[in-house]
Design a protein around this motif. Structure first.
Motif, PDB file in Angstrom:
ATOM      1  N   ASP A  38      -0.757  -1.702  -3.778  1.00 36.52           N
ATOM      2  CA  ASP A  38      -2.242  -2.110  -3.350  1.00 36.52           C
ATOM      3  C   ASP A  38      -2.774  -1.098  -2.846  1.00 36.52           C
ATOM      4  O   ASP A  38      -2.709   0.148  -3.211  1.00 36.52           O
ATOM      5  CB  ASP A  38      -1.721  -3.132  -2.008  1.00 36.52           C
ATOM      6  CG  ASP A  38      -1.117  -4.177  -2.116  1.00 36.52           C
ATOM      7  OD1 ASP A  38      -0.547  -4.594  -3.579  1.00 36.52           O
ATOM      8  OD2 ASP A  38      -0.297  -4.703  -1.553  1.00 36.52           O
ATOM      9  N   GLU A  39      -4.619  -1.134  -3.370  1.00 36.03           N
ATOM     10  CA  GLU A  39      -5.267  -0.552  -3.073  1.00 36.03           C
ATOM     11  C   GLU A  39      -5.851  -0.475  -1.649  1.00 36.03           C
ATOM     12  O   GLU A  39      -5.808  -1.614  -0.825  1.00 36.03           O
ATOM     13  CB  GLU A  39      -6.540  -1.007  -3.886  1.00 36.03           C
ATOM     14  CG  GLU A  39      -6.821  -0.575  -5.103  1.00 36.03           C
ATOM     15  CD  GLU A  39      -6.479   0.440  -6.049  1.00 36.03           C
ATOM     16  OE1 GLU A  39      -6.844   1.512  -4.914  1.00 36.03           O
ATOM     17  OE2 GLU A  39      -5.109   0.892  -7.066  1.00 36.03           O
ATOM     18  N   ARG A  40      -6.192   0.482  -1.320  1.00 37.73           N
ATOM     19  CA  ARG A  40      -6.825   0.592   0.430  1.00 37.73           C
ATOM     20  C   ARG A  40      -7.584  -0.545   0.505  1.00 37.73           C
ATOM     21  O   ARG A  40      -7.689  -0.605   1.944  1.00 37.73           O
ATOM     22  CB  ARG A  40      -7.320   2.668   0.656  1.00 37.73           C
ATOM     23  CG  ARG A  40      -7.766   2.123   1.655  1.00 37.73           C
ATOM     24  CD  ARG A  40      -8.239   4.081   2.498  1.00 37.73           C
ATOM     25  NE  ARG A  40      -8.178   4.080   3.793  1.00 37.73           N
ATOM     26  CZ  ARG A  40      -9.180   4.416   4.312  1.00 37.73           C
ATOM     27  NH1 ARG A  40     -10.277   3.525   3.770  1.00 37.73           N
ATOM     28  NH2 ARG A  40      -8.766   4.160   5.490  1.00 37.73           N
ATOM     29  N   TYR A  44       1.440  -1.578   0.141  1.00 35.97           N
ATOM     30  CA  TYR A  44      -0.275  -0.306  -0.108  1.00 35.97           C
ATOM     31  C   TYR A  44       1.216   1.448   0.005  1.00 35.97           C
ATOM     32  O   TYR A  44       0.313   2.245  -0.208  1.00 35.97           O
ATOM     33  CB  TYR A  44      -0.708   0.209   0.819  1.00 35.97           C
ATOM     34  CG  TYR A  44      -1.803   0.928   1.401  1.00 35.97           C
ATOM     35  CD1 TYR A  44      -2.831   1.006   0.563  1.00 35.97           C
ATOM     36  CD2 TYR A  44      -1.740   1.843   2.115  1.00 35.97           C
ATOM     37  CE1 TYR A  44      -3.498   2.780   0.309  1.00 35.97           C
ATOM     38  CE2 TYR A  44      -1.995   3.462   2.329  1.00 35.97           C
ATOM     39  CZ  TYR A  44      -2.862   3.656   1.565  1.00 35.97           C
ATOM     40  OH  TYR A  44      -3.911   4.901   1.012  1.00 35.97           O
TER      41      TYR A  44
END
Length: 422
Positions: free
Chosen positions: A58-60, A53
């Motif tokens: 990576d997405e939240r 992240y």
């Protein structure tokens, strides 16, 4: 005995607390489950905060333990953004920050840890950061991107796992990075000097500058912004942002005020628990970063701050709360990813506890397994860019084996063949 009229309260909205709630339902508990989280976000995992992240890969939403709707489906009552401020063991109640009192029949403390603070002038400047919470990672992610765009400098106090992972992320954004560390190598208290040098070389090859044998004494700035840091050996380093990565302290205030037995700070701190994760109060349990667990071999207590411990100790505590027989004796495990290196470490071998380091594979190519031994017994192992060996390494540690060092160093000898037959 546990019945449907009972209420189990979990204080702590991290991985340990969320997995404990999940386990209670999976084990058939039909009473009330109350999960108290002092953050407004749903429970999440922490490794992505310094890895995927933070690096923007990576997405939240990928950090959360469960999707938000899971808690309602599982009938888990969430109190988000509500710290637990008082524990009354006689009344069996926990008071929250908004004044709400919740009753418990059994209580799990999974309060985690908090970053240690730099106690030097200048820490109030806007460019000084810590990394422990999702909000910290969100802010730092933007800072690193801006430093990369502007050729800015990040100074990191501390060359532990968090410091090194953030250094790698910062270099990925293009920021200039200086790491200030009082020990002679990175990760000195975990890996010792023999293997710490591997990480010195790795980061140096990617442009990270190290300043060993020194501590920060002051952060200077102008108009609220960071301009430089000073160290106790008289050096000055340019800086636009500073990350304090000098370790974490277990969050024991609630337990201490309630009179639960604690472990001295000199011995690692934390809430003292037995092998079933039960505190000095038989109806109160502790798991995750805050729990100092009695070792079945009577060799004292061990507090582990890594992801795998939260993942496994939360469910173990939940089963113990339900009256199931539990002996929590897992081999400590953690992992890290930095640049093109991936590593896994199992066991526990701080400097002074071992008398020999044996490596199998090619350390120069960073494809190897390192073993720390004491009187021939394997205490810990770290595999670097070598995979699918963790279970074998842990079997070696658990067995108490004293393998021949030449066989241990030989990649042609299967690790499992070095484990004595039961």
């Amino acid at each position: 005995m546990v019945d449907a009229n009972q209420t189990f309260v979990i204080v702590g909205g991290g991985l340990a607390g969320a997995k404990a709630a999940e386990t209670l339902r999976a084990e058939g508990f039909t009473g009330r489950v109350i999960l108290v989280c002092d953050e407004r976000d749903h429970p999440y995992e922490r490794p992505p905060l310094s890895k995927g992240y933070l690096m923007g890969k990576d997405e939240r939403d990928s950090v959360f333990v469960h999707e938000p709707s899971w808690y309602a489906r599982a009938d888990v009552e969430l109190h988000l953004g509500q710290p637990a401020v008082h524990l009354d063991r006689a009344a069996r109640t926990v008071r929250l920050g908004d004044g709400t009192c919740v009753h418990y029949d059994r209580l799990l403390l999974a309060t985690g840890a908090e970053p240690r603070r730099l106690e030097i002038p200048g820490t109030g400047l806007a460019g000084v950061h810590h990394l422990r919470r999702l909000a910290h990672a969100e802010r730092l992610r933007g800072v690193l991107a801006a430093l990369g765009r502007d050729n800015g400098h990040l100074v990191i106090a501390g060359a532990g796992w968090i410091g090194l992972e953030v250094a790698a992320a910062a270099r990925g954004y293009g920021a200039e990075v200086t790491v200030v560390e009082p020990e002679p190598t990175p990760l000195h208290r975990v890996l010792g000097p023999e293997l710490g040098q591997v990480f010195t070389d790795l980061h140096a090859e990617h442009g990270v500058r190290f300043h060993f044998g020194a501590r920060l004494t002051e952060i200077t700035g102008q108009d609220g912004m960071v301009l430089a840091v000073h160290t106790d050996d008289g050096e000055e380093h340019p800086a636009h942002s500073v990350l304090a990565a000098i370790g974490a302290a277990p969050r024991t205030a609630l337990a201490e005020a309630a009179g639960l037995a604690l472990v001295d700070r000199e011995d690692g701190g934390g809430i003292a628990v037995d092998t079933a994760l039960r505190t000095s109060d038989p109806d109160v349990f502790a798991a995750g970063d805050v729990a100092a667990v009695e070792r079945p071999d009577a060799a004292g207590r061990l507090r582990v701050e890594h992801w795998a411990n939260a993942l496994h100790s939360g469910p173990a505590a939940a089963r113990a709360m339900l009256g199931r027989p539990v002996v929590y004796d897992r081999v400590p495990y953690f992992f890290s990813d930095q640049y093109d290196i991936g590593m896994e470490y199992s066991g526990y071998a701080p400097p002074g506890s071992y008398d020999q380091v044996v490596c199998r594979g090619d350390v120069g190519k960073r494809e190897f397994i390192a073993f720390w031994l004491r009187e021939g017994r394997v205490l810990a192992g770290m595999n670097v860019n070598v995979w699918d060996v963790t279970e074998s390494v842990q079997r070696l540690i658990r067995s108490g084996a004293r393998p021949d060092p030449e066989a241990l160093a030989d990649p042609g000898v299967p690790l499992d063949s070095l484990v004595p037959a039961p």
